[in-house]
Design an enzyme around this catalytic site. Structure first.
Site, mmCIF file in Angstrom:
data_model
loop_
_atom_site.group_PDB
_atom_site.id
_atom_site.type_symbol
_atom_site.label_atom_id
_atom_site.label_comp_id
_atom_site.label_asym_id
_atom_site.label_seq_id
_atom_site.Cartn_x
_atom_site.Cartn_y
_atom_site.Cartn_z
ATOM 1 N N SER A 142 0.865 -1.180 0.000
ATOM 2 C CA SER A 142 0.000 0.000 0.000
ATOM 3 C C SER A 142 0.899 1.227 0.000
ATOM 4 O O SER A 142 2.086 1.135 0.342
ATOM 5 C CB SER A 142 -0.836 -0.005 1.296
ATOM 6 O OG SER A 142 -1.477 1.236 1.501
ATOM 7 N N TYR A 155 -2.057 -1.334 10.483
ATOM 8 C CA TYR A 155 -2.016 -1.432 9.013
ATOM 9 C C TYR A 155 -0.689 -0.880 8.482
ATOM 10 O O TYR A 155 -0.042 -1.497 7.640
ATOM 11 C CB TYR A 155 -3.206 -0.658 8.436
ATOM 12 C CG TYR A 155 -3.432 -0.829 6.944
ATOM 13 C CD1 TYR A 155 -4.100 -1.948 6.443
ATOM 14 C CD2 TYR A 155 -3.010 0.140 6.044
ATOM 15 C CE1 TYR A 155 -4.332 -2.089 5.085
ATOM 16 C CE2 TYR A 155 -3.240 0.005 4.684
ATOM 17 C CZ TYR A 155 -3.908 -1.105 4.205
ATOM 18 O OH TYR A 155 -4.140 -1.242 2.856
HETATM 19 P P1 NAD Z 1 -11.418 -6.180 -0.307
HETATM 20 O O1 NAD Z 1 -12.039 -6.192 1.053
HETATM 21 O O2 NAD Z 1 -12.288 -5.991 -1.501
HETATM 22 O O3 NAD Z 1 -10.540 -7.469 -0.503
HETATM 23 C C1 NAD Z 1 -9.874 -8.099 0.553
HETATM 24 C C2 NAD Z 1 -9.824 -9.576 0.230
HETATM 25 O O4 NAD Z 1 -9.161 -10.250 1.299
HETATM 26 C C3 NAD Z 1 -11.230 -10.186 0.092
HETATM 27 O O5 NAD Z 1 -11.218 -11.126 -0.961
HETATM 28 C C4 NAD Z 1 -11.415 -10.869 1.440
HETATM 29 O O6 NAD Z 1 -12.287 -11.964 1.346
HETATM 30 C C5 NAD Z 1 -9.992 -11.322 1.705
HETATM 31 N N1 NAD Z 1 -9.734 -11.628 3.112
HETATM 32 C C6 NAD Z 1 -9.971 -10.863 4.199
HETATM 33 N N2 NAD Z 1 -9.646 -11.556 5.313
HETATM 34 C C7 NAD Z 1 -9.190 -12.769 4.898
HETATM 35 C C8 NAD Z 1 -8.729 -13.924 5.572
HETATM 36 N N3 NAD Z 1 -8.672 -14.002 6.912
HETATM 37 N N4 NAD Z 1 -8.364 -15.004 4.833
HETATM 38 C C9 NAD Z 1 -8.444 -14.973 3.481
HETATM 39 N N5 NAD Z 1 -8.873 -13.896 2.787
HETATM 40 C C10 NAD Z 1 -9.243 -12.819 3.494
HETATM 41 O O7 NAD Z 1 -10.291 -5.037 -0.243
HETATM 42 P P2 NAD Z 1 -9.259 -4.527 -1.333
HETATM 43 O O8 NAD Z 1 -9.355 -3.060 -1.265
HETATM 44 O O9 NAD Z 1 -9.409 -5.224 -2.624
HETATM 45 O O10 NAD Z 1 -7.868 -4.951 -0.632
HETATM 46 C C11 NAD Z 1 -6.989 -5.926 -1.171
HETATM 47 C C12 NAD Z 1 -5.558 -5.616 -0.723
HETATM 48 O O11 NAD Z 1 -5.170 -4.338 -1.258
HETATM 49 C C13 NAD Z 1 -5.374 -5.522 0.788
HETATM 50 O O12 NAD Z 1 -4.137 -6.088 1.159
HETATM 51 C C14 NAD Z 1 -5.367 -4.016 1.030
HETATM 52 O O13 NAD Z 1 -4.649 -3.676 2.193
HETATM 53 C C15 NAD Z 1 -4.660 -3.539 -0.220
HETATM 54 N N6 NAD Z 1 -4.876 -2.131 -0.548
HETATM 55 C C16 NAD Z 1 -6.140 -1.633 -0.807
HETATM 56 C C17 NAD Z 1 -6.295 -0.297 -1.117
HETATM 57 C C18 NAD Z 1 -7.653 0.312 -1.446
HETATM 58 O O14 NAD Z 1 -7.748 1.550 -1.514
HETATM 59 N N7 NAD Z 1 -8.691 -0.462 -1.672
HETATM 60 C C19 NAD Z 1 -5.174 0.538 -1.176
HETATM 61 C C20 NAD Z 1 -3.914 -0.003 -0.894
HETATM 62 C C21 NAD Z 1 -3.789 -1.335 -0.602
#
Ligand code: NAD
Length: 260
Positions: A142, A155
Protein backbone atom coordinates in the site's frame (compact mmCIF):
# COMPACT_ATOMS: atom_id res chain seq x y z
CA UNK A 1 3.13 -13.87 -24.06
CA UNK A 2 4.59 -15.82 -21.14
CA UNK A 3 4.09 -19.58 -21.14
CA UNK A 4 1.15 -20.86 -19.13
CA UNK A 5 1.75 -20.81 -15.37
CA UNK A 6 -0.29 -21.37 -12.22
CA UNK A 7 -1.13 -18.20 -10.30
CA UNK A 8 -2.50 -18.20 -6.75
CA UNK A 9 -3.95 -14.95 -5.43
CA UNK A 10 -4.88 -14.74 -1.74
CA UNK A 11 -8.03 -12.78 -0.83
CA UNK A 12 -9.25 -12.77 -4.41
CA UNK A 13 -13.04 -13.15 -4.31
CA UNK A 14 -13.42 -9.35 -4.51
CA UNK A 15 -11.66 -6.04 -5.11
CA UNK A 16 -7.99 -5.83 -6.07
CA UNK A 17 -7.38 -9.58 -5.74
CA UNK A 18 -10.18 -10.36 -8.20
CA UNK A 19 -8.83 -7.68 -10.56
CA UNK A 20 -5.39 -9.33 -10.47
CA UNK A 21 -6.96 -12.77 -11.00
CA UNK A 22 -8.74 -11.47 -14.14
CA UNK A 23 -5.55 -9.86 -15.48
CA UNK A 24 -3.47 -13.01 -14.94
CA UNK A 25 -6.18 -15.24 -16.44
CA UNK A 26 -6.37 -12.89 -19.44
CA UNK A 27 -2.65 -13.50 -20.05
CA UNK A 28 -3.33 -17.24 -20.12
CA UNK A 29 -2.43 -18.40 -16.62
CA UNK A 30 -4.40 -20.94 -14.58
CA UNK A 31 -5.83 -19.40 -11.44
CA UNK A 32 -6.42 -20.23 -7.79
CA UNK A 33 -8.93 -17.87 -6.16
CA UNK A 34 -8.97 -17.74 -2.35
CA UNK A 35 -10.82 -16.33 0.60
CA UNK A 36 -11.88 -17.53 4.07
CA UNK A 37 -15.47 -18.41 3.08
CA UNK A 38 -16.80 -21.65 1.61
CA UNK A 39 -19.86 -20.67 -0.43
CA UNK A 40 -21.29 -21.90 -3.72
CA UNK A 41 -20.79 -18.40 -5.11
CA UNK A 42 -17.00 -18.58 -4.40
CA UNK A 43 -16.70 -21.72 -6.55
CA UNK A 44 -19.05 -20.25 -9.17
CA UNK A 45 -16.84 -17.15 -9.37
CA UNK A 46 -13.75 -19.28 -10.09
CA UNK A 47 -15.66 -21.30 -12.70
CA UNK A 48 -16.91 -18.15 -14.44
CA UNK A 49 -13.42 -16.61 -14.49
CA UNK A 50 -11.99 -19.79 -16.01
CA UNK A 51 -14.69 -19.89 -18.71
CA UNK A 52 -14.31 -16.19 -19.52
CA UNK A 53 -10.57 -16.48 -20.16
CA UNK A 54 -10.30 -20.10 -21.34
CA UNK A 55 -8.07 -21.19 -18.44
CA UNK A 56 -8.44 -23.58 -15.51
CA UNK A 57 -9.59 -21.82 -12.36
CA UNK A 58 -10.45 -23.17 -8.91
CA UNK A 59 -11.48 -21.67 -5.58
CA UNK A 60 -9.68 -22.91 -2.46
CA UNK A 61 -10.86 -21.79 0.96
CA UNK A 62 -8.16 -20.86 3.49
CA UNK A 63 -8.17 -18.37 6.36
CA UNK A 64 -5.05 -16.21 6.01
CA UNK A 65 -5.09 -15.42 9.74
CA UNK A 66 -4.05 -19.05 10.40
CA UNK A 67 -0.53 -20.27 9.68
CA UNK A 68 -1.62 -23.88 9.06
CA UNK A 69 -4.27 -22.81 6.52
CA UNK A 70 -1.79 -20.52 4.69
CA UNK A 71 0.59 -23.43 4.19
CA UNK A 72 -2.24 -25.87 3.35
CA UNK A 73 -3.45 -23.44 0.65
CA UNK A 74 -0.14 -23.77 -1.20
CA UNK A 75 -0.13 -27.58 -0.79
CA UNK A 76 -3.74 -27.84 -2.00
CA UNK A 77 -3.07 -25.61 -5.02
CA UNK A 78 0.01 -27.69 -5.89
CA UNK A 79 -2.05 -30.88 -5.66
CA UNK A 80 -4.49 -29.48 -8.25
CA UNK A 81 -2.00 -27.85 -10.63
CA UNK A 82 1.35 -29.53 -9.84
CA UNK A 83 2.93 -26.32 -8.57
CA UNK A 84 2.51 -22.64 -7.75
CA UNK A 85 4.52 -20.43 -10.13
CA UNK A 86 3.00 -17.05 -9.31
CA UNK A 87 2.05 -16.15 -5.75
CA UNK A 88 0.18 -12.93 -5.09
CA UNK A 89 -0.24 -12.09 -1.40
CA UNK A 90 -3.22 -9.75 -1.49
CA UNK A 91 -5.53 -10.65 1.44
CA UNK A 92 -5.80 -7.72 3.78
CA UNK A 93 -7.98 -6.02 6.37
CA UNK A 94 -7.99 -2.58 7.99
CA UNK A 95 -8.86 -1.30 11.45
CA UNK A 96 -8.83 2.36 12.42
CA UNK A 97 -8.40 3.49 16.06
CA UNK A 98 -6.10 5.64 18.22
CA UNK A 99 -3.07 3.59 19.28
CA UNK A 100 -3.93 3.70 23.00
CA UNK A 101 -7.40 2.30 22.27
CA UNK A 102 -6.39 -0.14 19.53
CA UNK A 103 -7.90 -3.54 20.47
CA UNK A 104 -5.19 -6.19 20.80
CA UNK A 105 -7.23 -8.74 18.85
CA UNK A 106 -7.58 -6.26 15.95
CA UNK A 107 -3.81 -5.56 16.02
CA UNK A 108 -3.11 -9.31 15.93
CA UNK A 109 -5.58 -9.90 13.08
CA UNK A 110 -4.21 -7.04 10.92
CA UNK A 111 -0.60 -8.23 11.40
CA UNK A 112 -1.54 -11.90 10.81
CA UNK A 113 -3.58 -11.36 7.63
CA UNK A 114 -1.61 -8.47 6.06
CA UNK A 115 1.94 -9.60 6.97
CA UNK A 116 2.45 -13.00 8.61
CA UNK A 117 0.32 -14.86 6.04
CA UNK A 118 2.82 -13.84 3.35
CA UNK A 119 5.68 -15.39 5.34
CA UNK A 120 3.81 -18.71 5.46
CA UNK A 121 2.68 -18.77 1.82
CA UNK A 122 6.13 -17.72 0.56
CA UNK A 123 7.89 -20.27 2.77
CA UNK A 124 5.62 -23.01 1.40
CA UNK A 125 5.74 -21.89 -2.25
CA UNK A 126 9.48 -21.22 -2.65
CA UNK A 127 10.53 -24.91 -2.76
CA UNK A 128 7.97 -25.44 -5.58
CA UNK A 129 9.25 -22.39 -7.49
CA UNK A 130 12.87 -23.50 -7.03
CA UNK A 131 12.15 -26.95 -8.41
CA UNK A 132 10.26 -25.37 -11.36
CA UNK A 133 13.26 -23.05 -11.95
CA UNK A 134 11.02 -19.95 -12.17
CA UNK A 135 8.76 -17.94 -9.92
CA UNK A 136 7.06 -14.63 -9.23
CA UNK A 137 6.12 -13.32 -5.79
CA UNK A 138 3.96 -10.20 -5.71
CA UNK A 139 2.92 -8.68 -2.40
CA UNK A 140 0.09 -6.15 -2.44
CA UNK A 141 1.33 -3.58 0.07
CA UNK A 142 0.00 0.00 0.00
CA UNK A 143 1.06 3.64 -0.06
CA UNK A 144 0.90 2.95 3.68
CA UNK A 145 3.91 0.65 3.17
CA UNK A 146 5.88 3.82 2.40
CA UNK A 147 4.02 6.56 4.32
CA UNK A 148 2.02 6.68 7.56
CA UNK A 149 -1.42 8.03 8.48
CA UNK A 150 -2.74 8.50 12.00
CA UNK A 151 -5.04 5.88 13.59
CA UNK A 152 -3.84 3.12 11.25
CA UNK A 153 -0.89 1.90 13.35
CA UNK A 154 -1.39 -1.84 12.76
CA UNK A 155 -2.02 -1.43 9.01
CA UNK A 156 0.97 0.91 8.55
CA UNK A 157 3.21 -1.45 10.57
CA UNK A 158 2.05 -4.48 8.55
CA UNK A 159 2.43 -2.73 5.19
CA UNK A 160 5.90 -1.34 6.02
CA UNK A 161 6.75 -4.86 7.21
CA UNK A 162 5.67 -6.50 3.98
CA UNK A 163 7.76 -4.06 1.93
CA UNK A 164 10.82 -5.11 3.98
CA UNK A 165 9.91 -8.79 3.70
CA UNK A 166 9.57 -8.40 -0.08
CA UNK A 167 13.12 -7.03 -0.31
CA UNK A 168 14.69 -9.72 1.92
CA UNK A 169 13.04 -12.49 -0.13
CA UNK A 170 14.17 -10.82 -3.39
CA UNK A 171 17.80 -10.94 -2.24
CA UNK A 172 17.55 -14.56 -1.10
CA UNK A 173 16.07 -15.82 -4.39
CA UNK A 174 17.73 -13.51 -6.92
CA UNK A 175 19.79 -16.28 -8.55
CA UNK A 176 16.82 -18.67 -8.83
CA UNK A 177 14.86 -16.79 -11.55
CA UNK A 178 12.35 -15.92 -8.85
CA UNK A 179 11.49 -12.26 -8.34
CA UNK A 180 9.79 -10.68 -5.35
CA UNK A 181 8.12 -7.28 -5.63
CA UNK A 182 5.57 -5.17 -3.80
CA UNK A 183 2.79 -3.15 -5.40
CA UNK A 184 1.89 -0.07 -3.35
CA UNK A 185 -1.53 1.26 -4.39
CA UNK A 186 -3.04 4.52 -3.27
CA UNK A 187 -6.84 4.58 -2.90
CA UNK A 188 -8.52 2.01 -5.14
CA UNK A 189 -12.28 2.09 -5.64
CA UNK A 190 -13.08 -1.42 -4.39
CA UNK A 191 -16.41 -2.45 -2.78
CA UNK A 192 -14.69 -1.88 0.58
CA UNK A 193 -13.94 1.76 -0.21
CA UNK A 194 -17.27 2.32 -2.03
CA UNK A 195 -19.11 1.24 1.13
CA UNK A 196 -17.44 4.05 3.13
CA UNK A 197 -18.72 6.84 0.86
CA UNK A 198 -22.31 7.15 2.22
CA UNK A 199 -21.04 7.40 5.84
CA UNK A 200 -18.49 10.03 4.87
CA UNK A 201 -21.21 12.00 3.02
CA UNK A 202 -23.27 12.03 6.23
CA UNK A 203 -20.35 12.81 8.56
CA UNK A 204 -19.10 15.73 6.48
CA UNK A 205 -22.47 16.83 5.06
CA UNK A 206 -21.02 16.72 1.56
CA UNK A 207 -22.18 15.28 -1.76
CA UNK A 208 -20.53 12.17 -3.21
CA UNK A 209 -18.14 13.99 -5.54
CA UNK A 210 -16.94 16.39 -2.81
CA UNK A 211 -16.36 13.56 -0.32
CA UNK A 212 -14.32 11.67 -2.91
CA UNK A 213 -12.27 14.71 -3.92
CA UNK A 214 -11.79 16.54 -0.61
CA UNK A 215 -11.82 13.71 1.95
CA UNK A 216 -10.90 10.38 0.35
CA UNK A 217 -8.49 11.58 -2.33
CA UNK A 218 -7.01 14.41 -0.28
CA UNK A 219 -3.55 12.76 -0.41
CA UNK A 220 -3.81 11.49 -4.01
CA UNK A 221 -2.60 14.38 -6.22
CA UNK A 222 -4.43 13.17 -9.37
CA UNK A 223 -7.70 13.25 -7.34
CA UNK A 224 -8.68 10.04 -9.08
CA UNK A 225 -9.02 6.53 -7.72
CA UNK A 226 -6.61 3.85 -8.90
CA UNK A 227 -8.57 1.05 -10.65
CA UNK A 228 -8.32 -2.68 -10.05
CA UNK A 229 -7.59 -3.03 -13.79
CA UNK A 230 -4.50 -0.81 -13.42
CA UNK A 231 -3.20 -2.93 -10.51
CA UNK A 232 -3.99 -6.12 -12.45
CA UNK A 233 -2.08 -4.86 -15.49
CA UNK A 234 1.02 -4.15 -13.38
CA UNK A 235 0.83 -7.61 -11.78
CA UNK A 236 0.58 -9.19 -15.25
CA UNK A 237 3.62 -7.20 -16.41
CA UNK A 238 5.61 -8.33 -13.35
CA UNK A 239 4.87 -11.92 -14.40
CA UNK A 240 6.27 -11.38 -17.90
CA UNK A 241 9.87 -12.03 -18.98
CA UNK A 242 10.34 -8.29 -19.61
CA UNK A 243 10.06 -7.82 -15.84
CA UNK A 244 12.74 -10.40 -14.97
CA UNK A 245 15.12 -7.69 -13.68
CA UNK A 246 12.51 -5.89 -11.57
CA UNK A 247 13.30 -7.38 -8.18
CA UNK A 248 12.89 -6.17 -4.60
CA UNK A 249 10.98 -3.10 -5.78
CA UNK A 250 8.11 -1.31 -4.05
CA UNK A 251 6.14 -0.03 -7.04
CA UNK A 252 3.86 2.93 -6.30
CA UNK A 253 0.53 3.19 -8.12
CA UNK A 254 -0.86 6.10 -6.16
CA UNK A 255 -1.43 9.10 -8.43
CA UNK A 256 1.65 10.78 -6.95
CA UNK A 257 0.84 10.40 -3.21
CA UNK A 258 4.35 9.19 -2.25
CA UNK A 259 6.10 11.68 -4.54
CA UNK A 260 5.69 14.25 -1.76
P1 NAD B 1 -11.42 -6.18 -0.31
O1 NAD B 1 -12.04 -6.19 1.05
O2 NAD B 1 -12.29 -5.99 -1.50
O3 NAD B 1 -10.54 -7.47 -0.50
C1 NAD B 1 -9.87 -8.10 0.55
C2 NAD B 1 -9.82 -9.58 0.23
O4 NAD B 1 -9.16 -10.25 1.30
C3 NAD B 1 -11.23 -10.19 0.09
O5 NAD B 1 -11.22 -11.13 -0.96
C4 NAD B 1 -11.41 -10.87 1.44
O6 NAD B 1 -12.29 -11.96 1.35
C5 NAD B 1 -9.99 -11.32 1.71
N1 NAD B 1 -9.73 -11.63 3.11
C6 NAD B 1 -9.97 -10.86 4.20
N2 NAD B 1 -9.65 -11.56 5.31
C7 NAD B 1 -9.19 -12.77 4.90
C8 NAD B 1 -8.73 -13.92 5.57
N3 NAD B 1 -8.67 -14.00 6.91
N4 NAD B 1 -8.36 -15.00 4.83
C9 NAD B 1 -8.44 -14.97 3.48
N5 NAD B 1 -8.87 -13.90 2.79
C10 NAD B 1 -9.24 -12.82 3.49
O7 NAD B 1 -10.29 -5.04 -0.24
P2 NAD B 1 -9.26 -4.53 -1.33
O8 NAD B 1 -9.36 -3.06 -1.26
O9 NAD B 1 -9.41 -5.22 -2.62
O10 NAD B 1 -7.87 -4.95 -0.63
C11 NAD B 1 -6.99 -5.93 -1.17
C12 NAD B 1 -5.56 -5.62 -0.72
O11 NAD B 1 -5.17 -4.34 -1.26
C13 NAD B 1 -5.37 -5.52 0.79
O12 NAD B 1 -4.14 -6.09 1.16
C14 NAD B 1 -5.37 -4.02 1.03
O13 NAD B 1 -4.65 -3.68 2.19
C15 NAD B 1 -4.66 -3.54 -0.22
N6 NAD B 1 -4.88 -2.13 -0.55
C16 NAD B 1 -6.14 -1.63 -0.81
C17 NAD B 1 -6.30 -0.30 -1.12
C18 NAD B 1 -7.65 0.31 -1.45
O14 NAD B 1 -7.75 1.55 -1.51
N7 NAD B 1 -8.69 -0.46 -1.67
C19 NAD B 1 -5.17 0.54 -1.18
C20 NAD B 1 -3.91 0.00 -0.89
C21 NAD B 1 -3.79 -1.33 -0.60
Amino acid sequence: MTSRKTALITGSNSGIGLGIAHALAATGHDIVINSFTERDEDHALAELLGKEHGVKSVYIKADMSRSDECRALIANAASVFGGVDILVNNAGIQHVAPVEEFPTEKWDAVIAINLTSAFHTVAAAVPLMKSAGWGRIINVASAHGLRASPFKSAYVAAKHGIVGFTKAVALELAENKITSNAICPGYVLTPLVEAQIPDQMKTHDMDRETVIREIMLDKQPTRQFVTTEQIGALAAFLCSENAAQINGAALSVDGGWTAE
